[in-house]
Design a protein around this motif. Structure first.
Motif, PDB file in Angstrom:
ATOM      1  N   GLN A  66     -10.507   0.250  -3.234  1.00  0.00           N
ATOM      2  CA  GLN A  66     -10.235   1.655  -3.530  1.00  0.00           C
ATOM      3  C   GLN A  66      -8.894   2.037  -2.903  1.00  0.00           C
ATOM      4  O   GLN A  66      -8.606   1.661  -1.764  1.00  0.00           O
ATOM      5  CB  GLN A  66     -11.353   2.549  -2.973  1.00  0.00           C
ATOM      6  N   VAL A  67      -8.083   2.797  -3.659  1.00  0.00           N
ATOM      7  CA  VAL A  67      -6.752   3.171  -3.189  1.00  0.00           C
ATOM      8  C   VAL A  67      -6.502   4.659  -3.453  1.00  0.00           C
ATOM      9  O   VAL A  67      -5.680   5.027  -4.300  1.00  0.00           O
ATOM     10  CB  VAL A  67      -5.652   2.305  -3.856  1.00  0.00           C
ATOM     11  N   PRO A  68      -7.201   5.535  -2.726  1.00  0.00           N
ATOM     12  CA  PRO A  68      -6.893   6.957  -2.891  1.00  0.00           C
ATOM     13  C   PRO A  68      -5.532   7.288  -2.288  1.00  0.00           C
ATOM     14  O   PRO A  68      -5.230   6.891  -1.161  1.00  0.00           O
ATOM     15  CB  PRO A  68      -8.025   7.659  -2.147  1.00  0.00           C
ATOM     16  N   MET A  69      -4.696   7.977  -3.072  1.00  0.00           N
ATOM     17  CA  MET A  69      -3.374   8.393  -2.609  1.00  0.00           C
ATOM     18  C   MET A  69      -3.285   9.907  -2.671  1.00  0.00           C
ATOM     19  O   MET A  69      -3.608  10.504  -3.699  1.00  0.00           O
ATOM     20  CB  MET A  69      -2.268   7.813  -3.487  1.00  0.00           C
ATOM     21  N   THR A  70      -2.860  10.500  -1.569  1.00  0.00           N
ATOM     22  CA  THR A  70      -2.619  11.931  -1.504  1.00  0.00           C
ATOM     23  C   THR A  70      -1.128  12.147  -1.289  1.00  0.00           C
ATOM     24  O   THR A  70      -0.537  11.546  -0.383  1.00  0.00           O
ATOM     25  CB  THR A  70      -3.400  12.564  -0.335  1.00  0.00           C
ATOM     26  N   PHE A  71      -0.533  12.977  -2.137  1.00  0.00           N
ATOM     27  CA  PHE A  71       0.893  13.287  -2.049  1.00  0.00           C
ATOM     28  C   PHE A  71       1.035  14.682  -1.467  1.00  0.00           C
ATOM     29  O   PHE A  71       0.501  15.637  -2.037  1.00  0.00           O
ATOM     30  CB  PHE A  71       1.542  13.187  -3.418  1.00  0.00           C
ATOM     31  N   LEU A  72       1.725  14.793  -0.346  1.00  0.00           N
ATOM     32  CA  LEU A  72       1.931  16.075   0.308  1.00  0.00           C
ATOM     33  C   LEU A  72       3.366  16.512   0.048  1.00  0.00           C
ATOM     34  O   LEU A  72       4.309  15.988   0.633  1.00  0.00           O
ATOM     35  CB  LEU A  72       1.648  15.970   1.806  1.00  0.00           C
ATOM     36  N   ALA A  98      11.013  10.040   3.065  1.00  0.00           N
ATOM     37  CA  ALA A  98       9.576  10.251   2.915  1.00  0.00           C
ATOM     38  C   ALA A  98       8.858   9.367   3.928  1.00  0.00           C
ATOM     39  O   ALA A  98       9.421   8.395   4.430  1.00  0.00           O
ATOM     40  CB  ALA A  98       9.133   9.910   1.496  1.00  0.00           C
ATOM     41  N   THR A  99       7.613   9.698   4.223  1.00  0.00           N
ATOM     42  CA  THR A  99       6.792   8.890   5.129  1.00  0.00           C
ATOM     43  C   THR A  99       5.415   8.689   4.518  1.00  0.00           C
ATOM     44  O   THR A  99       4.998   9.435   3.627  1.00  0.00           O
ATOM     45  CB  THR A  99       6.637   9.557   6.513  1.00  0.00           C
ATOM     46  N   ALA A 100       4.729   7.688   5.030  1.00  0.00           N
ATOM     47  CA  ALA A 100       3.366   7.436   4.573  1.00  0.00           C
ATOM     48  C   ALA A 100       2.496   7.064   5.765  1.00  0.00           C
ATOM     49  O   ALA A 100       2.969   6.477   6.747  1.00  0.00           O
ATOM     50  CB  ALA A 100       3.332   6.321   3.541  1.00  0.00           C
ATOM     51  N   ARG A 101       1.238   7.416   5.654  1.00  0.00           N
ATOM     52  CA  ARG A 101       0.213   7.021   6.618  1.00  0.00           C
ATOM     53  C   ARG A 101      -0.838   6.287   5.811  1.00  0.00           C
ATOM     54  O   ARG A 101      -1.276   6.770   4.765  1.00  0.00           O
ATOM     55  CB  ARG A 101      -0.379   8.259   7.280  1.00  0.00           C
ATOM     56  N   VAL A 102      -1.233   5.117   6.266  1.00  0.00           N
ATOM     57  CA  VAL A 102      -2.258   4.349   5.562  1.00  0.00           C
ATOM     58  C   VAL A 102      -3.379   4.021   6.536  1.00  0.00           C
ATOM     59  O   VAL A 102      -3.131   3.723   7.701  1.00  0.00           O
ATOM     60  CB  VAL A 102      -1.674   3.062   4.921  1.00  0.00           C
ATOM     61  N   VAL A 103      -4.614   4.152   6.058  1.00  0.00           N
ATOM     62  CA  VAL A 103      -5.784   3.790   6.853  1.00  0.00           C
ATOM     63  C   VAL A 103      -6.543   2.718   6.086  1.00  0.00           C
ATOM     64  O   VAL A 103      -6.891   2.909   4.919  1.00  0.00           O
ATOM     65  CB  VAL A 103      -6.691   5.006   7.126  1.00  0.00           C
ATOM     66  N   LYS A 104      -6.781   1.603   6.756  1.00  0.00           N
ATOM     67  CA  LYS A 104      -7.487   0.473   6.161  1.00  0.00           C
ATOM     68  C   LYS A 104      -8.958   0.535   6.568  1.00  0.00           C
ATOM     69  O   LYS A 104      -9.279   0.742   7.734  1.00  0.00           O
ATOM     70  CB  LYS A 104      -6.864  -0.831   6.659  1.00  0.00           C
ATOM     71  N   HIS A 105      -9.832   0.342   5.583  1.00  0.00           N
ATOM     72  CA  HIS A 105     -11.272   0.289   5.840  1.00  0.00           C
ATOM     73  C   HIS A 105     -11.790  -1.068   5.377  1.00  0.00           C
ATOM     74  O   HIS A 105     -11.604  -1.436   4.211  1.00  0.00           O
ATOM     75  CB  HIS A 105     -12.006   1.395   5.080  1.00  0.00           C
ATOM     76  N   GLU A 146     -11.004  -0.368   1.241  1.00  0.00           N
ATOM     77  CA  GLU A 146     -10.254   0.837   0.883  1.00  0.00           C
ATOM     78  C   GLU A 146      -8.978   0.914   1.699  1.00  0.00           C
ATOM     79  O   GLU A 146      -8.965   0.597   2.886  1.00  0.00           O
ATOM     80  CB  GLU A 146     -11.115   2.079   1.132  1.00  0.00           C
ATOM     81  N   LEU A 147      -7.921   1.351   1.024  1.00  0.00           N
ATOM     82  CA  LEU A 147      -6.646   1.665   1.669  1.00  0.00           C
ATOM     83  C   LEU A 147      -6.325   3.104   1.283  1.00  0.00           C
ATOM     84  O   LEU A 147      -5.999   3.394   0.133  1.00  0.00           O
ATOM     85  CB  LEU A 147      -5.544   0.720   1.185  1.00  0.00           C
ATOM     86  N   THR A 148      -6.471   4.003   2.233  1.00  0.00           N
ATOM     87  CA  THR A 148      -6.242   5.425   1.994  1.00  0.00           C
ATOM     88  C   THR A 148      -4.809   5.758   2.376  1.00  0.00           C
ATOM     89  O   THR A 148      -4.404   5.517   3.520  1.00  0.00           O
ATOM     90  CB  THR A 148      -7.217   6.279   2.831  1.00  0.00           C
ATOM     91  N   LEU A 149      -4.055   6.282   1.424  1.00  0.00           N
ATOM     92  CA  LEU A 149      -2.655   6.625   1.678  1.00  0.00           C
ATOM     93  C   LEU A 149      -2.440   8.128   1.636  1.00  0.00           C
ATOM     94  O   LEU A 149      -2.964   8.817   0.756  1.00  0.00           O
ATOM     95  CB  LEU A 149      -1.738   5.993   0.615  1.00  0.00           C
TER      96      LEU A 149
END
Length: 137
Positions: free
Chosen positions: A128-134, A74-81, A91-94
């Motif tokens: 805030q930690v929104p996580m989206t699972f693809l 699996a892989t993840a992309r995280v964007v820090k705000h 916010e850390l958007t995953l």
């Protein structure tokens, strides 16, 4: 409580050199360009985002292994705000790209485990930690 993990940090100019005591592994951090650094490596707050992403993925893989579930890569992309003042991670958007071999019936449990990984549980509630699972079709 565990025995703890020792790490050592030395600062030379604006570059911090970090050593993991048990393994001897090293890394360095520098401030980001928008905070007076040169941005040539991870910043300390970048490591927070990377820690969250790696913790979420690893926690899912560990659960799958313990319970005899198929998991895979699996892989993840995280964007820090950043927000402020005071300057802090807001916010850390995953976005987590999940392996295809996971049965549909196990996916929600794995997502729950990722959302409750140790790093996620250690963050201040204001982050805030929104996580989206693809999941592949």
């Amino acid at each position: 409580m565990s025995a703890g993990v020792e790490m050592a940090v030395s600062l030379r100019g604006l570059t911090a050199h970090v050593e993991h005591g048990p393994s001897g592994s090293t890394l360095r951090t520098v401030p980001p360009k928008d905070n007076g650094g040169d941005g040539t490596s991870f910043s300390p707050t970048d490591l927070l985002g990377a820690s969250l992403a790696s913790c979420a993925l690893t926690t899912m893989a560990l659960l799958a292994a313990r319970e005899g579930l198929t998991f895979g890569d699996a892989t993840a992309r995280v964007v820090k705000h950043m927000v402020g003042p005071p300057r802090r991670v807001g916010e850390l958007t995953l976005e987590l790209r999940m392996p295809p071999a996971v049965p549909a019936g196990q996916r929600s449990r794995l997502e729950e485990i990722a959302r409750g990984c140790p790093v996620a549980r250690s963050l201040h509630p204001d982050v805030q930690v929104p996580m989206t699972f693809l999941w592949p079709d």
